[in-house]
Design a protein around this motif. Structure first.
Motif, PDB file in Angstrom:
ATOM      1  N   THR A 152     -14.983  -1.831  -5.673  1.00 52.29           N
ATOM      2  CA  THR A 152     -15.998  -1.388  -4.712  1.00 52.29           C
ATOM      3  C   THR A 152     -15.510  -1.576  -3.289  1.00 52.29           C
ATOM      4  O   THR A 152     -15.627  -0.674  -2.447  1.00 52.29           O
ATOM      5  CB  THR A 152     -17.304  -2.177  -4.924  1.00 52.29           C
ATOM      6  OG1 THR A 152     -17.792  -1.948  -6.236  1.00 52.29           O
ATOM      7  CG2 THR A 152     -18.355  -1.760  -3.908  1.00 52.29           C
ATOM      8  N   ILE A 153     -14.956  -2.748  -3.000  1.00 55.82           N
ATOM      9  CA  ILE A 153     -14.488  -3.037  -1.645  1.00 55.82           C
ATOM     10  C   ILE A 153     -13.357  -2.095  -1.262  1.00 55.82           C
ATOM     11  O   ILE A 153     -13.276  -1.625  -0.117  1.00 55.82           O
ATOM     12  CB  ILE A 153     -14.059  -4.510  -1.545  1.00 55.82           C
ATOM     13  CG1 ILE A 153     -15.310  -5.404  -1.581  1.00 55.82           C
ATOM     14  CG2 ILE A 153     -13.253  -4.765  -0.283  1.00 55.82           C
ATOM     15  CD1 ILE A 153     -15.010  -6.882  -1.642  1.00 55.82           C
ATOM     16  N   ARG A 154     -12.500  -1.767  -2.200  1.00 62.43           N
ATOM     17  CA  ARG A 154     -11.412  -0.830  -1.893  1.00 62.43           C
ATOM     18  C   ARG A 154     -11.957   0.572  -1.602  1.00 62.43           C
ATOM     19  O   ARG A 154     -11.399   1.299  -0.785  1.00 62.43           O
ATOM     20  CB  ARG A 154     -10.412  -0.796  -3.053  1.00 62.43           C
ATOM     21  CG  ARG A 154      -9.603  -2.083  -3.172  1.00 62.43           C
ATOM     22  CD  ARG A 154      -8.579  -2.026  -4.276  1.00 62.43           C
ATOM     23  NE  ARG A 154      -7.783  -3.236  -4.330  1.00 62.43           N
ATOM     24  CZ  ARG A 154      -6.734  -3.505  -3.561  1.00 62.43           C
ATOM     25  NH1 ARG A 154      -6.339  -2.615  -2.675  1.00 62.43           N
ATOM     26  NH2 ARG A 154      -6.076  -4.641  -3.679  1.00 62.43           N
ATOM     27  N   LEU A 176      -9.355   2.625   0.584  1.00 64.04           N
ATOM     28  CA  LEU A 176      -8.114   2.418  -0.151  1.00 64.04           C
ATOM     29  C   LEU A 176      -8.143   3.075  -1.528  1.00 64.04           C
ATOM     30  O   LEU A 176      -7.092   3.337  -2.112  1.00 64.04           O
ATOM     31  CB  LEU A 176      -7.845   0.918  -0.308  1.00 64.04           C
ATOM     32  CG  LEU A 176      -7.647   0.141   0.995  1.00 64.04           C
ATOM     33  CD1 LEU A 176      -7.507  -1.345   0.714  1.00 64.04           C
ATOM     34  CD2 LEU A 176      -6.431   0.660   1.748  1.00 64.04           C
ATOM     35  N   VAL A 177      -9.335   3.301  -2.045  1.00 65.98           N
ATOM     36  CA  VAL A 177      -9.520   3.965  -3.341  1.00 65.98           C
ATOM     37  C   VAL A 177     -10.561   5.057  -3.160  1.00 65.98           C
ATOM     38  O   VAL A 177     -11.598   4.833  -2.532  1.00 65.98           O
ATOM     39  CB  VAL A 177      -9.982   2.958  -4.430  1.00 65.98           C
ATOM     40  CG1 VAL A 177     -10.393   3.695  -5.698  1.00 65.98           C
ATOM     41  CG2 VAL A 177      -8.879   1.953  -4.733  1.00 65.98           C
ATOM     42  N   ARG A 178     -10.277   6.235  -3.703  1.00 64.19           N
ATOM     43  CA  ARG A 178     -11.218   7.344  -3.595  1.00 64.19           C
ATOM     44  C   ARG A 178     -12.224   7.288  -4.745  1.00 64.19           C
ATOM     45  O   ARG A 178     -11.845   7.159  -5.907  1.00 64.19           O
ATOM     46  CB  ARG A 178     -10.473   8.679  -3.648  1.00 64.19           C
ATOM     47  CG  ARG A 178     -11.369   9.909  -3.401  1.00 64.19           C
ATOM     48  CD  ARG A 178     -10.553  11.174  -3.526  1.00 64.19           C
ATOM     49  NE  ARG A 178      -9.521  11.227  -2.519  1.00 64.19           N
ATOM     50  CZ  ARG A 178      -9.702  11.693  -1.290  1.00 64.19           C
ATOM     51  NH1 ARG A 178     -10.899  12.150  -0.934  1.00 64.19           N
ATOM     52  NH2 ARG A 178      -8.709  11.722  -0.425  1.00 64.19           N
ATOM     53  N   PRO A 179     -13.503   7.372  -4.458  1.00 60.60           N
ATOM     54  CA  PRO A 179     -14.493   7.335  -5.540  1.00 60.60           C
ATOM     55  C   PRO A 179     -14.428   8.570  -6.416  1.00 60.60           C
ATOM     56  O   PRO A 179     -14.054   9.657  -5.954  1.00 60.60           O
ATOM     57  CB  PRO A 179     -15.828   7.247  -4.794  1.00 60.60           C
ATOM     58  CG  PRO A 179     -15.558   7.827  -3.444  1.00 60.60           C
ATOM     59  CD  PRO A 179     -14.134   7.484  -3.128  1.00 60.60           C
ATOM     60  N   LEU A 234     -10.990  -8.011   5.210  1.00 63.89           N
ATOM     61  CA  LEU A 234     -10.062  -8.986   4.650  1.00 63.89           C
ATOM     62  C   LEU A 234     -10.196  -8.883   3.144  1.00 63.89           C
ATOM     63  O   LEU A 234     -11.223  -9.252   2.574  1.00 63.89           O
ATOM     64  CB  LEU A 234     -10.394 -10.396   5.139  1.00 63.89           C
ATOM     65  CG  LEU A 234      -9.538 -11.537   4.572  1.00 63.89           C
ATOM     66  CD1 LEU A 234      -8.059 -11.310   4.888  1.00 63.89           C
ATOM     67  CD2 LEU A 234     -10.001 -12.877   5.125  1.00 63.89           C
ATOM     68  N   ILE A 235      -9.166  -8.345   2.497  1.00 62.38           N
ATOM     69  CA  ILE A 235      -9.203  -8.106   1.056  1.00 62.38           C
ATOM     70  C   ILE A 235      -8.127  -8.949   0.401  1.00 62.38           C
ATOM     71  O   ILE A 235      -6.934  -8.762   0.637  1.00 62.38           O
ATOM     72  CB  ILE A 235      -8.974  -6.614   0.729  1.00 62.38           C
ATOM     73  CG1 ILE A 235      -9.983  -5.752   1.488  1.00 62.38           C
ATOM     74  CG2 ILE A 235      -9.076  -6.365  -0.759  1.00 62.38           C
ATOM     75  CD1 ILE A 235      -9.767  -4.270   1.309  1.00 62.38           C
ATOM     76  N   GLU A 236      -8.567  -9.903  -0.413  1.00 65.57           N
ATOM     77  CA  GLU A 236      -7.662 -10.820  -1.098  1.00 65.57           C
ATOM     78  C   GLU A 236      -6.770 -11.510  -0.053  1.00 65.57           C
ATOM     79  O   GLU A 236      -7.243 -11.891   1.003  1.00 65.57           O
ATOM     80  CB  GLU A 236      -6.872 -10.064  -2.167  1.00 65.57           C
ATOM     81  CG  GLU A 236      -7.773  -9.469  -3.252  1.00 65.57           C
ATOM     82  CD  GLU A 236      -7.034  -8.612  -4.258  1.00 65.57           C
ATOM     83  OE1 GLU A 236      -5.996  -8.022  -3.899  1.00 65.57           O
ATOM     84  OE2 GLU A 236      -7.498  -8.538  -5.412  1.00 65.57           O
ATOM     85  N   ASP A 295     -13.491 -10.077   1.368  1.00 64.70           N
ATOM     86  CA  ASP A 295     -13.321 -10.391  -0.050  1.00 64.70           C
ATOM     87  C   ASP A 295     -12.707 -11.785  -0.157  1.00 64.70           C
ATOM     88  O   ASP A 295     -11.545 -11.991   0.195  1.00 64.70           O
ATOM     89  CB  ASP A 295     -12.416  -9.343  -0.703  1.00 64.70           C
ATOM     90  CG  ASP A 295     -12.295  -9.525  -2.206  1.00 64.70           C
ATOM     91  OD1 ASP A 295     -13.112 -10.269  -2.779  1.00 64.70           O
ATOM     92  OD2 ASP A 295     -11.391  -8.917  -2.804  1.00 64.70           O
ATOM     93  N   GLU A 296     -13.482 -12.754  -0.605  1.00 69.24           N
ATOM     94  CA  GLU A 296     -13.053 -14.145  -0.739  1.00 69.24           C
ATOM     95  C   GLU A 296     -12.435 -14.670   0.566  1.00 69.24           C
ATOM     96  O   GLU A 296     -11.300 -15.174   0.582  1.00 69.24           O
ATOM     97  CB  GLU A 296     -12.041 -14.292  -1.887  1.00 69.24           C
ATOM     98  CG  GLU A 296     -12.551 -13.846  -3.233  1.00 69.24           C
ATOM     99  CD  GLU A 296     -13.678 -14.733  -3.777  1.00 69.24           C
ATOM    100  OE1 GLU A 296     -13.888 -15.825  -3.233  1.00 69.24           O
ATOM    101  OE2 GLU A 296     -14.344 -14.322  -4.741  1.00 69.24           O
ATOM    102  N   PRO A 297     -13.168 -14.591   1.678  1.00 70.92           N
ATOM    103  CA  PRO A 297     -12.585 -15.021   2.956  1.00 70.92           C
ATOM    104  C   PRO A 297     -12.332 -16.519   3.044  1.00 70.92           C
ATOM    105  O   PRO A 297     -11.523 -16.952   3.872  1.00 70.92           O
ATOM    106  CB  PRO A 297     -13.641 -14.586   3.970  1.00 70.92           C
ATOM    107  CG  PRO A 297     -14.925 -14.616   3.208  1.00 70.92           C
ATOM    108  CD  PRO A 297     -14.563 -14.148   1.822  1.00 70.92           C
TER     109      PRO A 297
END
Length: 305
Positions: free
Chosen positions: A46-48, A53-56, A82-84, A157-159
């Protein structure tokens, strides 16, 4: 005004596997939204999608009314993420990392970089090479970049990963300031349920790609179980009376006290009946569930993302 962040029917399939299914979320400016779920529930996917970063596969995601991936360029302007683990240049120092990375998304004044580094506690090591940073310092620098870019929306994401308790306290204060003082909407995914409970206005719980619960923290964690202290042998009488009321879901005697689960807003009715029956009620208090209790009750494992 359009919502700060919105998804409508957001869906992502990988072959036959549905990672996220028909997700609909709406966030207003200044709101902190906790996005929860077990490992593999679809949170990172979802965050991507929210960050392009990811196309739905279907559905839409919008930031301040602009559809991500369609109304580009500029769709993610004012969005910090902030992702991972943050991707940083190890042979540059902290300040230069922010300068180089921020230029990819828009200019940032040197003064702003200094202020951000000071705010996340890295001002004293701004000239130190990132390869010499600890994990917690790297996480702080990744957060600094998100704060530098995210003057309207923060997607985290998990900051708190790698931060010690003092660092988590500082992070909580920073996010509160950004939401309250600057009107920044914060979309926060974390496994630290205590942190989420302490800071978020609303939460959503994802299970196997679907939202199974969503609402204000105060409403979702509203107590339904009450602790009733009745001295002596009459606690058994209270137990019998509670079970005979139509809105009592369960009653048990635990350590000499009743624990009664009631339908919503019926606590005062039970108390009135017990007193009317002449029972000496010494304590009648709610047993407030924690977010961890809520998570366990509504979550039974995830799916592969």
């Amino acid at each position: 005004m359009p919502p700060a962040l919105e998804t409508q029917g957001l869906t992502k399939k990988f072959g036959r596997h549905i990672a996220v299914s028909k997700l609909s979320v709406r966030m207003e400016p200044g709101e902190i939204f906790g996005f929860l779920g077990p490992n593999g529930a679809g949170k990172t996917t979802t965050i991507r999608m929210l960050t392009g970063l990811v196309r739905p596969t279907s559905g839409v995601a919008r930031i301040h009314g602009r559809e991500i991936g369609r109304d580009s360029p500029g769709t993610l302007e004012g969005v910090g993420a902030l992702i991972e683990s943050p991707a940083l240049y190890p042979f540059l120092d902290g300040a230069d990392n922010l300068s180089v990375l921020s230029r990819r998304f828009g200019k940032a004044a040197r003064r702003s970089i200094h202020d951000i580094l000071e705010r996340v506690g890295l001002a004293d090591v701004a000239a130190k090479k990132v390869k010499a940073y600890s994990q917690g310092m790297r996480q702080r620098l990744g957060l600094a970049l998100a704060l530098l870019l995210g003057d309207r929306v923060l997607i985290l994401d998990e900051p708190a990963s790698g931060l010690d308790p003092h660092g988590r306290d500082e992070l909580r204060q920073i996010l509160r300031e950004r939401s309250r003082d600057d009107g920044v909407a914060v979309f926060l995914s974390s496994h630290l349920l205590g942190e989420v409970e302490a800071i978020c206005d609303r939460i959503g719980l994802l299970q196997a790609g679907r939202m199974v619960a969503e609402g204000k923290v105060s409403e979702l964690l509203r107590p339904h179980t009450w602790r009733v202290r009745i001295p002596g042998d009459r606690v058994r009488e209270g137990h019998r009376i509670a079970l005979n009321t139509p809105w009592c879901r369960s009653s048990a005697v635990i350590d000499g006290c009743l624990e009664v689960e009631l339908a919503r807003d019926r606590a005062s009715d039970l108390l009135r009946i017990l007193v009317k029956e002449g029972l000496p009620v010494e304590e009648f208090a709610p047993v407030r569930p924690s977010l961890e209790d809520f998570f366990r009750e509504h979550s039974s494992g995830g799916s592969r993302e």
